[in-house]
Write a protein that holds these residues in place. Structure first.
Motif, short mmCIF file in Angstrom:
data_model
loop_
_atom_site.label_atom_id
_atom_site.label_comp_id
_atom_site.label_asym_id
_atom_site.label_seq_id
_atom_site.Cartn_x
_atom_site.Cartn_y
_atom_site.Cartn_z
N ASP A 192 0.82 -1.21 0.00
CA ASP A 192 0.00 0.00 0.00
C ASP A 192 0.85 1.26 0.00
O ASP A 192 0.53 2.25 -0.65
CB ASP A 192 -0.93 0.00 1.21
CG ASP A 192 -1.98 -1.09 1.12
OD1 ASP A 192 -2.17 -1.62 0.01
OD2 ASP A 192 -2.61 -1.42 2.15
N GLY A 195 2.41 1.58 -3.49
CA GLY A 195 1.46 1.59 -4.59
C GLY A 195 1.49 0.35 -5.46
O GLY A 195 0.95 0.36 -6.57
N SER A 196 2.10 -0.73 -4.98
CA SER A 196 2.18 -1.95 -5.78
C SER A 196 0.94 -2.81 -5.57
O SER A 196 0.49 -3.01 -4.44
CB SER A 196 3.43 -2.76 -5.40
OG SER A 196 4.60 -2.06 -5.75
N ASP A 197 0.40 -3.32 -6.65
CA ASP A 197 -0.75 -4.21 -6.63
C ASP A 197 -0.61 -5.11 -7.85
O ASP A 197 -0.86 -4.68 -8.98
CB ASP A 197 -2.05 -3.42 -6.67
CG ASP A 197 -3.28 -4.28 -6.40
OD1 ASP A 197 -3.22 -5.51 -6.62
OD2 ASP A 197 -4.30 -3.72 -5.96
N GLU A 214 -0.53 0.61 -12.40
CA GLU A 214 0.31 1.69 -12.92
C GLU A 214 1.34 1.23 -13.94
O GLU A 214 2.26 1.98 -14.29
CB GLU A 214 1.01 2.43 -11.75
CG GLU A 214 0.03 3.04 -10.75
CD GLU A 214 0.72 3.76 -9.62
OE1 GLU A 214 1.96 3.86 -9.64
OE2 GLU A 214 0.02 4.24 -8.71
#
Length: 296
Positions: A192, A195-197, A214
């Protein structure tokens, strides 16, 4: 020793002290474990201090046998659990029917039966050990937790750098390699703060669907039957919004529940088969070399 004799967590820095003094006090602590004049509290504290400072290798054969027997007993009635990926985390998922292949795929060693409570606590721990014949060189060895079969799937948790690597290519290579050994593999990664998913699905050595927030493009491969596509979302306006036809709407924390098992939902309602395993990333160290107390 008194710090470890109670039922509450040991005070701050107690583990550091046990580690630093293990060499000097190991013989005496072992003697206290077998002293009939010592109280049960003293013997319990001596055993915990030995493990905190020297791992299971600090115990004699009798105490190690006691722990192994207790693990077998606790496995039977245990409520399953898994490490939580809240805030950040990563894990692999493979079918329960073909999970045996992951040990070769990930080059894991010295696996032994373990409770989920122990596996959750141990997963990802690392130590430095000498390399045999390495003239003083050392290597990092990590612990890997393979869960029991949970609703038909086995989940794998451990040190990311030792099992996966660093770059994007390492993630792709790992999930494809595991899928060659296990027929199918899924890899999930969430962070989180960064910003990694990310999630992958691979079958028979080839990624068939992946998402990476992204990235460009974010979605690759054909949509899976359970997916909700961006173009089908009620808020999607074709006159003003633009999305590739294969773009979905589910990140890793949603996808895992559709694809296999959501680690945060594992509990008393999860159908469980077999037991968990604790394995190591190198053959050059045993489980007993890891200092510190683990719950059973």
């Amino acid at each position: 020793m008194e710090c470890y004799a109670g039922r509450r967590p040991a005070p701050y820095k107690a583990d550091d002290y046990a580690l630093l003094t293990h060499g000097a006090y190991r013989t005496r602590l072992r003697a206290l474990r077998r002293d009939p004049a010592a109280s049960p509290r003293t013997r319990r504290g001596a055993m915990a201090a030995l493990v905190a400072g020297g791992g299971a290798d600090g115990l004699d054969a009798r105490d190690r046998a006691v722990i192994e027997r207790l693990i077998r007993v606790k496995i039977v009635g245990e409520t399953p659990s898994a490490p939580s990926p809240q805030l950040s985390g990563w894990w692999l998922a493979v079918p329960g029917a073909s999970y045996e292949g992951l040990f070769d795929a990930l080059d894991l060693h010295h696996r032994r039966p373990i409770t989920c409570a122990t596996g959750v606590e141990a997963a990802g721990q690392e130590i430095q050990v000498p390399v045999p014949g390495g003239d003083g060189a050392v290597q990092t060895v990590g612990r890997v937790f393979v869960t029991p079969e949970l609703d038909g799937w086995r989940l794998v948790f451990g040190p990311y750098d030792l099992l996966i690597g660093e770059g994007w290519e390492d993630m792709v290579d790992t999930v494809e390699r595991v899928s060659r050994h296990c027929a199918q593999a899924q890899l999930f990664f969430v962070d989180d703060a960064g910003g990694s998913d990310v999630w992958f699905v691979a079958e028979e050595g080839c990624v068939i669907r992946q998402y990476a927030a992204e990235s460009d493009p974010e979605w690759e491969g054909d949509p899976l039957p359970w997916e909700t596509l961006a173009v089908d979302d009620p808020d999607f306006d074709p006159e003003h919004d633009d999305a590739p036809p294969n773009a979905g709407t589910a990140g890793a924390r949603t996808a895992c529940g559709h694809l296999s098992v959501d680690p945060d939902m594992v509990g008393s309602g999860t159908e469980t088969r077999g037991h968990g395993w604790l394995a190591l990333t190198s053959p050059h160290a045993g489980h007993g070399a890891f200092p510190g107390i683990l719950p059973l």
